[in-house]
Scaffold this active site. Structure first.
Site, short mmCIF file in Angstrom:
data_model
loop_
_atom_site.label_atom_id
_atom_site.label_comp_id
_atom_site.label_asym_id
_atom_site.label_seq_id
_atom_site.Cartn_x
_atom_site.Cartn_y
_atom_site.Cartn_z
N ASP A 100 -1.34 -2.12 3.21
CA ASP A 100 -0.60 -2.63 2.06
C ASP A 100 -1.33 -3.86 1.54
OD1 ASP A 100 1.27 -3.19 0.17
OD2 ASP A 100 2.96 -3.43 1.53
N ASP B 59 -1.51 0.15 -4.47
CA ASP B 59 -1.74 -0.92 -3.50
C ASP B 59 -1.36 -0.57 -2.06
OD1 ASP B 59 0.95 -0.85 -3.98
OD2 ASP B 59 1.19 -3.00 -4.25
N GLU B 60 -1.01 0.67 -1.77
CA GLU B 60 -0.70 1.00 -0.37
C GLU B 60 -0.97 2.47 -0.09
OE1 GLU B 60 3.42 0.97 0.93
OE2 GLU B 60 4.09 0.85 -1.16
#
Length: 364
Positions: A14, A108-109
């Site tokens: 993350d 983003d993850e």
């Protein structure tokens, strides 16, 4: 009898305050200062907030005007999704050095299955450390990582030492780790479910584990089976590479049955929730769906597919309310309403769409 899940080594990565961190990286004047990625204006929402801004209570999906009140000295930066996508692709290339089993959740993850890894590193922990180091050295950004035997636990672990942290849950530590956790840590346990759990004496995962499967099924239906397994640290869901989003939706059951004309506040709130969830998607949705359940449990749906997707949260709200007008409401009461985005497709021209953070000057 619940069968034991196969042994896996899962890493959840993350990126820390991703959009805001990219802005701080690219503009030295922003480093160490409270940065809010959003357009200013009454109709704008926060796409991301730096950790300096989070200290003031600013959070993603918050109304920009509220964020400005919480942090008057914050620096507002308009989002640049084409740049964020490019950086996200750089992160993905680092992942690919270690495994092909990558399941992105957003820009983003992502989950990575490193049960076997390409670089012959001896442990999943070493893989996670190496990935974080490569992201720092090559992209000048930080990422937090969780390492665990399954996706459910890895997701919890990555949040444990944010920002710029690494947390590992070994197989023999699962029970001791889970037992004291509050139940809201379990995916799908929102405020409504949490309150229902409290009424039968469930506050922690340990409390949940002490209940028989039959009791959980009686109270939570099929989700009770999932709760029974997660309370024991069991999650058989594999890492599925590049699984496309089919739909994003939210629904709410009313405390009392309502006539159609009283559903507008709920429709607005659910549309905002769906819009917020969709802002991290790399693809765009072209179909808006309104779902209604009547007092006698009949389900009605209305949908609208346009040549262009909704360009703002307010436009999504207006489409959902327009779909409500297509419902014959004569003397009918409703117990549930839902709003959804369906028919996700690749954006043909990302420059023509604000993609999930509405500009305050956009017409709807």
């Amino acid at each position: 009898m619940i069968a034991q899940e196969p042994s896996r080594k899962i890493v959840h990565i993350d990126m820390d305050a991703f959009y805001a961190s990219v802005e701080q990286r690219d503009d030295p004047a922003l480093r160490g200062r409270p940065v809010i990625v959003a357009w200013k204006g009454n109709r704008s929402v926060v796409c991301a907030a730096s950790y300096e801004a989070r200290k003031f209570g600013v959070r993603s999906a918050m109304a920009a005007v509220h964020a400005e009140r919480l942090c008057p000295r914050a620096i507002f930066v308009p989002p640049d999704f084409s740049r964020y996508r490019a950086v996200s692709q750089g992160v993905r290339e680092i992942f690919k050095r270690h495994t092909d089993l990558i399941e992105p959740l957003s820009l983003d993850e992502a989950y990575l299955d490193v049960t076997s890894n390409k670089t012959d590193l001896p442990t999943a922990t070493r893989v996670a450390k190496t990935i974080r180091q490569q992201i720092r050295e090559e992209l000048n950004l930080t990422a937090s990582a969780g390492v665990a035997p399954n996706k459910f636990l890895a997701k919890i672990a990555s949040d444990w030492k944010k920002p710029d942290g690494l947390f590992v849950i070994q197989p023999n530590e699962v029970e001791s780790f889970l037992t004291p956790l509050p139940v809201y840590r379990i995916p799908g346990v929102g405020k409504v479910t949490e309150k229902r759990m409290e009424t039968i004496g469930i506050k922690t995962v340990g409390d949940l584990r002490n209940l028989d499967l039959a009791i959980l099924e009686a109270n939570f239906g099929r989700y009770g089976i999932r709760l029974y397994e997660l309370a024991r640290g069991i999650d058989r869901n594999p890492v599925v590479p590049d699984r496309p989003t089919k739909s994003i939706s939210a629904e709410d059951t009313f405390k009392r049955d309502l006539p159609l004309e009283e559903t507008e506040p709920m429709i607005r709130r659910l549309a905002e929730k769906v819009w917020t969830a969709s802002r991290k998607e790399t693809r765009i949705a072209r179909t808006v769906v309104l779902k209604l359940k009547t007092k006698d449990f009949s389900i009605l749906t209305r949908s609208h597919t346009a040549t262009a997707p909704p360009s703002s949260c307010e436009e999504l709200v207006e489409i959902a309310l327009a779909l409500r007008e297509r419902v014959d409401a004569a003397n009918q009461l409703y117990r549930l309403v839902g709003v959804g985005l369906h028919n996700f497709q690749e954006a043909e021209d990302t420059s023509s769409h604000p993609l999930f953070c509405p500009h305050p000057d956009m017409s709807s």
